[in-house]
Enzyme design. Sequence first.
Site, PDB file in Angstrom:
ATOM      1  CE  LYS A 268      -3.858   1.917   2.742  1.00 25.33           C
ATOM      2  NZ  LYS A 268      -4.715   1.634   3.927  1.00 25.33           N
TER       3      LYS A 268
ATOM      4  CB  SER B  38      -7.795   3.690   3.084  1.00 25.93           C
ATOM      5  OG  SER B  38      -6.943   3.123   4.065  1.00 25.93           O
TER       6      SER B  38
ATOM      7  CB  SER C 227      -8.348   0.754   6.067  1.00 27.50           C
ATOM      8  OG  SER C 227      -9.040   1.971   5.991  1.00 27.50           O
TER       9      SER C 227
END
Length: 540
Positions: A127, A207, A231
Amino acid sequence: MKKRELAALTAALVVAPLLTAGAPGQRAAAAGPGTGGPLPPVGAPLVHGVNLDTVTIPELQVRMKRGSLTSSALTRAYLRRIEAIDPKLNAVLRTSPTALRQAAASDLRHRHGKVLGPLDGIPVLLKDNVNTRDMPTTAGSLALAASPPETDAVLVRKLRAAGAVILGKANMSEWANFRAAKPTSGWSAVGGQTNNPYVLDRNPCGSSSGSAAALAASLAQVAIGTETDGSIVCPAGMNGVVGHKPSLGLVSRSGVVPISAEQDTAGPMARNVVDAALTLAVLSGRDTVRAGSAAALPDAGARPGGLRGKRIGLWRLPSLGTEVDALMTRTAERLRAAGAQVVEVVPPHQERLAELEFPALLSEFHRDIDAYLATREGPRNLAELIEFNRSHPAERTCFSGQELFEQALAAPPTTDPRYRAMRAELTDLSQRSIDETMAAHHLDAIASPANPPAWTTDCARGDNDVIPSSTPAAVAGYPSLSVPAGSVNELPVGLLLMAGDRQDAELLSLGAAVEDRLDAWRAPRYLPTLPGDPSLPGSR
């Protein structure tokens, strides 16, 4: 979680897939005459006869040990898939210019019998809020795009030391969905909008959006996500993959763009539980089995974490819709048929947690983002970051707001007694909500839907943060795990499992058994749209 517990779990999980019918989803494939096993689904991505959709890390390591597959070939296959498939998804921001060199180094170790562990030669996506010294780390914001961090995050150093191939960076919800009051999950100024691979006009949840979407499309073997509240587990559920939010502190958060030190954690995401467990062993720095030692492990015939006798509390959450509730009913029936006892529960204190969490996070974000920005080029604190967004129109192309930044700037400092009282009450109530529920019903885990069916992506409307299932474990710092449970009108829904502090090994073992029983994974079809009205939830 004790070192020996994770080592034992990892050993069992490494061996089991090699002795059973295959990874989840494989048993659904029809066996053809003379094939010697199940045929891959139509259009399945193949490299040297390996189906990337369903292969596990232990199976890859067996092939690399035999010499029938190399990390270089595997890495090239994933790079080719990113080039071919990602234009539909916008899940991968960039690939590492050194990925093939990393793979070649792993091949050399394999040839000389010096394999570093189960992740040696395995391509991993990160990420884009995880620091890498050789690639930009932006949290989706143009404010951090000028130059890479000076050092790797601690978890990246551990992955490199384990021989993993850092394949690239995945897109994410900008600032982990902690900028605007009405953000759109999966959008960042750096990467644009990530799409859900199952239905492209639907949202991937936030996210860790790019990490989950990339895994669903088989663009990497595993990925790293991060979570403050939802997330990892919401994107995993909404994209039909596995996501594990570890116990707080099990994985170092050093070098990860923060929201709150009281809740933030990185964790593994994968297409199956065994890969998630092996990745957690590396991220947490715990001992794990060597890739070549699987054949010598005792008791290899038993699949880990059988369901017989397990007690699971089902928290239904009918607010997520009748179709999700019906899926939870079918899930409970299947778990009962496998010998589990499923009882319905409602963890207490949820309304109060919802009242307190956001104000506490505002204070923590101001403290922690100031400390992080001081280590990077660009805005040096939250006030400068707010001014950057005001002066850069590209930061407002999907949604314009930065209300959460502004509220955080005005929030009480973490030295304020009001804040301290909030966080103390949050910790107490969240831990009690899980501990008391598990004790009252003698549970091994609490289960709930991880997500509703994916809503349509709409910058003007944004998301509405009303998925409550992730909050108890997120605020308590306890582990949670999302595994595929099924679909509603082509859209995946995950089953979220949560347990007590440091019960990560037990939760992963149970999750492997649940995954095996539900067998709910299926490859995405990249449909352009579905008829119907959008729903509105989202998460941070």
